[in-house]
Motif scaffolding. Structure first.
Motif, PDB file in Angstrom:
ATOM      1  N   SER A 101       0.888  -1.197   0.074  1.00  0.00           N
ATOM      2  CA  SER A 101      -0.018   0.184  -0.207  1.00  0.00           C
ATOM      3  C   SER A 101       0.951   1.257  -0.093  1.00  0.00           C
ATOM      4  N   VAL A 102       2.077   1.080   0.614  1.00  0.00           N
ATOM      5  CA  VAL A 102       2.929   2.351   0.465  1.00  0.00           C
ATOM      6  C   VAL A 102       3.479   2.507  -0.729  1.00  0.00           C
ATOM      7  N   LEU A 103       3.841   1.490  -1.312  1.00  0.00           N
ATOM      8  CA  LEU A 103       4.382   1.457  -2.787  1.00  0.00           C
ATOM      9  C   LEU A 103       3.496   1.936  -3.595  1.00  0.00           C
ATOM     10  N   GLN A 104       2.290   1.582  -3.571  1.00  0.00           N
ATOM     11  CA  GLN A 104       1.103   1.772  -4.583  1.00  0.00           C
ATOM     12  C   GLN A 104       0.617   3.345  -4.293  1.00  0.00           C
ATOM     13  N   ALA A 105       0.491   3.963  -3.247  1.00  0.00           N
ATOM     14  CA  ALA A 105       0.200   5.245  -2.843  1.00  0.00           C
ATOM     15  C   ALA A 105       0.570   6.315  -3.973  1.00  0.00           C
ATOM     16  N   PRO A 106       2.088   6.350  -4.207  1.00  0.00           N
ATOM     17  CA  PRO A 106       2.399   7.205  -5.095  1.00  0.00           C
ATOM     18  C   PRO A 106       2.181   6.971  -6.628  1.00  0.00           C
ATOM     19  N   VAL A 107       2.189   5.882  -6.957  1.00  0.00           N
ATOM     20  CA  VAL A 107       1.871   5.360  -8.227  1.00  0.00           C
ATOM     21  C   VAL A 107       0.297   5.742  -8.594  1.00  0.00           C
ATOM     22  N   SER A 108      -0.368   5.202  -7.522  1.00  0.00           N
ATOM     23  CA  SER A 108      -1.946   5.726  -7.559  1.00  0.00           C
ATOM     24  C   SER A 108      -2.059   7.512  -7.496  1.00  0.00           C
ATOM     25  N   GLY A 109      -1.523   7.895  -6.916  1.00  0.00           N
ATOM     26  CA  GLY A 109      -1.569   9.595  -7.082  1.00  0.00           C
ATOM     27  C   GLY A 109      -1.190  10.083  -8.371  1.00  0.00           C
ATOM     28  N   PHE A 110       0.017   9.433  -8.828  1.00  0.00           N
ATOM     29  CA  PHE A 110       0.556   9.856  -9.940  1.00  0.00           C
ATOM     30  C   PHE A 110      -0.569   9.465 -11.183  1.00  0.00           C
ATOM     31  N   ALA A 111      -1.251   8.270 -11.248  1.00  0.00           N
ATOM     32  CA  ALA A 111      -2.038   7.704 -12.053  1.00  0.00           C
ATOM     33  C   ALA A 111      -3.370   8.835 -12.317  1.00  0.00           C
ATOM     34  N   ARG A 112      -3.547   9.011 -11.044  1.00  0.00           N
ATOM     35  CA  ARG A 112      -5.060  10.011 -10.863  1.00  0.00           C
ATOM     36  C   ARG A 112      -4.669  11.341 -11.445  1.00  0.00           C
ATOM     37  N   ALA A 113      -3.300  11.959 -11.090  1.00  0.00           N
ATOM     38  CA  ALA A 113      -3.118  13.154 -11.849  1.00  0.00           C
ATOM     39  C   ALA A 113      -2.971  13.249 -13.109  1.00  0.00           C
ATOM     40  N   VAL A 114      -2.265  12.174 -13.799  1.00  0.00           N
ATOM     41  CA  VAL A 114      -2.316  11.991 -15.183  1.00  0.00           C
ATOM     42  C   VAL A 114      -3.918  11.777 -15.670  1.00  0.00           C
ATOM     43  N   ASN A 115      -4.706  11.065 -15.184  1.00  0.00           N
ATOM     44  CA  ASN A 115      -5.938  10.983 -15.658  1.00  0.00           C
ATOM     45  C   ASN A 115      -6.730  12.396 -15.643  1.00  0.00           C
ATOM     46  N   ALA A 116      -6.304  13.061 -14.732  1.00  0.00           N
ATOM     47  CA  ALA A 116      -7.230  14.280 -14.479  1.00  0.00           C
ATOM     48  C   ALA A 116      -6.471  15.388 -15.430  1.00  0.00           C
ATOM     49  N   LEU A 117      -5.323  15.171 -15.808  1.00  0.00           N
ATOM     50  CA  LEU A 117      -4.876  16.225 -16.715  1.00  0.00           C
ATOM     51  C   LEU A 117      -5.386  15.790 -18.209  1.00  0.00           C
ATOM     52  N   ALA A 118      -5.408  14.520 -18.514  1.00  0.00           N
ATOM     53  CA  ALA A 118      -5.889  14.040 -19.521  1.00  0.00           C
ATOM     54  C   ALA A 118      -7.313  14.579 -19.658  1.00  0.00           C
ATOM     55  N   GLU A 119      -8.383  14.119 -19.072  1.00  0.00           N
ATOM     56  CA  GLU A 119      -9.589  14.566 -19.019  1.00  0.00           C
ATOM     57  C   GLU A 119      -9.664  16.077 -19.172  1.00  0.00           C
ATOM     58  N   GLN A 120      -8.779  16.898 -18.224  1.00  0.00           N
ATOM     59  CA  GLN A 120      -8.998  18.363 -18.454  1.00  0.00           C
ATOM     60  C   GLN A 120      -8.589  18.634 -19.986  1.00  0.00           C
ATOM     61  N   ARG A 121      -7.490  18.084 -20.602  1.00  0.00           N
ATOM     62  CA  ARG A 121      -7.121  18.452 -22.064  1.00  0.00           C
ATOM     63  C   ARG A 121      -8.112  18.149 -22.969  1.00  0.00           C
ATOM     64  N   SER A 122      -8.709  16.963 -22.959  1.00  0.00           N
ATOM     65  CA  SER A 122      -9.665  16.439 -23.774  1.00  0.00           C
ATOM     66  C   SER A 122     -10.999  17.295 -23.516  1.00  0.00           C
ATOM     67  N   GLY A 123     -11.407  17.597 -22.405  1.00  0.00           N
ATOM     68  CA  GLY A 123     -12.312  18.496 -22.276  1.00  0.00           C
ATOM     69  C   GLY A 123     -12.137  19.726 -22.812  1.00  0.00           C
ATOM     70  N   GLY A 124     -11.017  20.324 -22.722  1.00  0.00           N
ATOM     71  CA  GLY A 124     -10.674  21.713 -23.066  1.00  0.00           C
ATOM     72  C   GLY A 124     -10.607  21.847 -24.482  1.00  0.00           C
ATOM     73  N   ALA A 125     -10.067  20.789 -25.224  1.00  0.00           N
ATOM     74  CA  ALA A 125     -10.049  20.511 -26.597  1.00  0.00           C
ATOM     75  C   ALA A 125     -11.288  20.413 -27.286  1.00  0.00           C
ATOM     76  N   GLY A 126     -12.107  19.731 -26.618  1.00  0.00           N
ATOM     77  CA  GLY A 126     -13.401  19.259 -27.308  1.00  0.00           C
ATOM     78  C   GLY A 126     -14.153  20.883 -27.162  1.00  0.00           C
ATOM     79  N   ALA A 127     -13.988  21.606 -26.104  1.00  0.00           N
ATOM     80  CA  ALA A 127     -14.622  23.001 -25.934  1.00  0.00           C
ATOM     81  C   ALA A 127     -14.252  23.866 -27.011  1.00  0.00           C
ATOM     82  N   GLU A 128     -12.800  23.769 -27.306  1.00  0.00           N
ATOM     83  CA  GLU A 128     -12.240  24.761 -28.185  1.00  0.00           C
ATOM     84  C   GLU A 128     -12.759  24.528 -29.681  1.00  0.00           C
ATOM     85  N   ALA A 129     -12.718  22.974 -30.239  1.00  0.00           N
ATOM     86  CA  ALA A 129     -13.080  22.759 -31.302  1.00  0.00           C
ATOM     87  C   ALA A 129     -14.425  23.405 -32.045  1.00  0.00           C
ATOM     88  N   PRO A 130     -15.592  23.415 -31.295  1.00  0.00           N
ATOM     89  CA  PRO A 130     -16.779  23.983 -31.663  1.00  0.00           C
ATOM     90  C   PRO A 130     -16.638  25.534 -32.005  1.00  0.00           C
TER      91      PRO A 130
END
Length: 179
Positions: A141-170
């Motif tokens: 669990s100690v080893l997974q915590a940083p990896v899980s946090g990193f994965a959530r941050a990357v996922n949030a960044l990806a969602e933010q960019r895809s959400g932002g790109a979709g809004a700019e395209a129209p």
């Protein structure tokens, strides 16, 4: 002395020495004052944790301690003792200490943990640690915590960019249509 008796004693000394060397831990405790029912309860608790408890003559246990290289263990081999041998470093300590808290007649004296002779205080401290599987789970669990946090941050960044790109395209399409 009879030769057969001597051979039997040598076999017992070799058995104890082997268990002291090859067990993850060995705990010496004085069991004077425990009832048969309490000893049976203790043995059942040990069986659940894969801990073996045996009662040996102190002279044989002392010789075995010397043979195994744990001469300091002889200091606690006085009185009626039982020796608990555990597969891992904490099992015997944990079972014996938990039982000793409920039954004051069981007195922890010392033992051998990870190839070192330890006192009763160390045994008590080791008893507070989880078993091997618990420790591995905590480590995972100690080893997974940083990896899980990193994965959530990357996922949030990806969602933010895809959400932002979709809004700019129209908007871009609307601007091109207006021109």
């Amino acid at each position: 002395m009879n030769q057969a008796v001597l051979e039997n004693k040598k076999t017992v000394v070799a058995e104890i020495a082997d268990k002291l060397k090859n067990s993850g831990s060995a705990v010496v405790a004085e069991y004077r004052g425990l009832t048969v029912a309490e000893v049976t309860e203790l043995r059942r608790a040990m069986l659940a944790e894969h801990v073996e408890m045996k009662v040996y003559k102190n002279t044989l246990a002392s010789k075995a301690a010397d043979e195994a290289g744990f001469g300091d263990l002889k200091n606690v081999l006085t009185g009626p003792n039982a020796i608990a041998f555990g597969e891992d470093e904490t099992a015997a300590s944990r079972v014996m200490a938990q039982f000793a808290k409920k039954h004051k007649a069981l007195i922890l004296k010392g033992g051998v943990v990870d190839g070192k002779v330890v006192d009763a205080k160390t045994i008590d401290e080791l008893s507070k640690l989880p078993n091997r599987e618990g420790m591995l789970s905590m480590l995972l669990s100690v080893l997974q915590a940083p990896v899980s946090g990193f994965a959530r941050a990357v996922n949030a960044l990806a969602e933010q960019r895809s959400g932002g790109a979709g809004a700019e395209a129209p908007k871009e399409e609307a601007a091109e249509a207006a021109a």
